[in-house]
Enzyme design. Structure first.
Site, short mmCIF file in Angstrom:
data_model
loop_
_atom_site.label_atom_id
_atom_site.label_comp_id
_atom_site.label_asym_id
_atom_site.label_seq_id
_atom_site.Cartn_x
_atom_site.Cartn_y
_atom_site.Cartn_z
N GLY A 44 9.80 -3.66 -1.72
CA GLY A 44 9.31 -2.74 -0.98
C GLY A 44 7.98 -2.92 -0.51
N GLN B 52 -0.42 -0.62 2.83
CA GLN B 52 -0.42 -2.03 2.20
C GLN B 52 -0.57 -3.06 3.10
OE1 GLN B 52 3.20 -1.61 -0.59
NE2 GLN B 52 1.91 -2.91 -1.76
N CYS C 102 3.54 -4.27 -8.04
CA CYS C 102 3.12 -4.08 -6.68
C CYS C 102 2.51 -5.28 -5.87
CB CYS C 102 2.15 -2.91 -6.80
SG CYS C 102 1.61 -2.38 -5.30
N LEU C 103 2.88 -5.42 -4.65
CA LEU C 103 2.51 -6.54 -4.02
C LEU C 103 1.08 -6.42 -3.65
CD1 LEU C 103 5.10 -6.81 -1.18
CD2 LEU C 103 4.89 -8.39 -3.46
N HIS D 288 8.09 4.47 -5.64
CA HIS D 288 6.94 3.79 -5.71
C HIS D 288 6.35 3.45 -4.56
CE1 HIS D 288 4.51 -0.29 -7.05
NE2 HIS D 288 4.53 -0.17 -5.69
N GLU D 289 7.22 3.20 -3.45
CA GLU D 289 6.78 3.12 -2.16
C GLU D 289 6.19 4.56 -1.36
OE1 GLU D 289 6.04 0.03 -0.99
OE2 GLU D 289 7.36 -0.66 -2.78
N HIS E 250 2.77 5.41 -2.16
CA HIS E 250 1.86 4.58 -1.43
C HIS E 250 1.41 5.65 -0.24
CE1 HIS E 250 1.12 0.81 -3.41
NE2 HIS E 250 2.38 0.23 -3.16
ZN ZN Z 1 3.16 -0.93 -4.43
#
Ligand code: ZN
Length: 206
Positions: free
Chosen positions: A59, A64, A120-121, A162-163, A166
């Site tokens: 995701g 991000q 997480c990226l 999770h997304e 953000h």
């Molecule tokens: Zn993340």
């Protein structure tokens, strides 16, 4: 003999966008709702899908990649085998990238909570166990601004939670105990100042 040349506009080449790393203020902001006629939205969506693929993420949320907008993309194809039924049929949502615009989520607070290791990226090289509800209902617009309402559970529910966090400036780290966060403090500071390696481009605050 005469030739007639017909030109058709070429789609813009896809771009891999730098992913904003932990410490970037945009990761702590509440993102804005998206209007249907937002310029360059389709290009941003395509670039986010490309970036998610290059970074091997499940995701990726718009903040991000530096856009404070209520948009995230997801890719559950790596879970396809686990999600297949007994005849081997994979659910539609695990066969390609998904786009969620202006999502609204109702968590199934009465259902079970499950613990899953999340990464997480924006926070490379770190994975931590996080408890969350296993099921939810999501209302959202797809990239064509068609509205949907899906009841989901399992890996997709996890990625969505999770997304969607953000978009409200929340990171999975916020669910860890104060003690655990303190333990991770030095590593997080190193990530914020760019002292971390990843096999995809990152943008640091400093
Ligand atoms: Zn993340």
């Amino acid at each position: 003999m005469r030739f007639r040349l017909s030109c058709r506009p070429r789609p813009a080449p896809l771009m891999v966008l730098p992913i904003y790393a932990y410490g970037q203020p945009i990761l702590r902001q509440r993102a804005a709702e998206i209007e249907a006629d937002s310029p360059d939205l389709q290009t941003l969506i395509d670039d986010m899908i490309e970036t998610m693929g290059v970074a091997h993420g499940a995701g990726l949320a718009a903040p991000q990649v530096g856009h404070s907008l209520r948009l995230f993309v997801a890719d559950l194809t790596t879970y396809a085998d686990d999600l297949a039924d007994e005849e081997g049929n994979v659910p539609d949502y695990a066969t390609g990238p998904l786009v969620f615009i202006n999502p609204e989520i109702v968590l199934d607070e009465d259902g079970p909570e499950v613990e899953v290791e999340e990464g997480c990226l924006s926070i490379p090289d770190l994975r931590e166990t996080v408890w969350r509800p296993d099921a939810l209902t999501i209302r959202f617009l797809d990239r064509h601004f068609v509205s949907h309402e899906w009841p989901v559970d399992g890996p997709l529910a996890r990625v969505i939670q999770h997304e969607a966090d953000h978009l409200d400036g929340v990171l999975y780290l916020d669910y860890l105990s104060p003690l655990r966060r303190k333990f991770l403090g030095r590593r997080l500071k190193a990530i914020a100042r760019g002292d971390v390696e990843a096999d995809y481009p990152l943008a640091f605050a400093t």
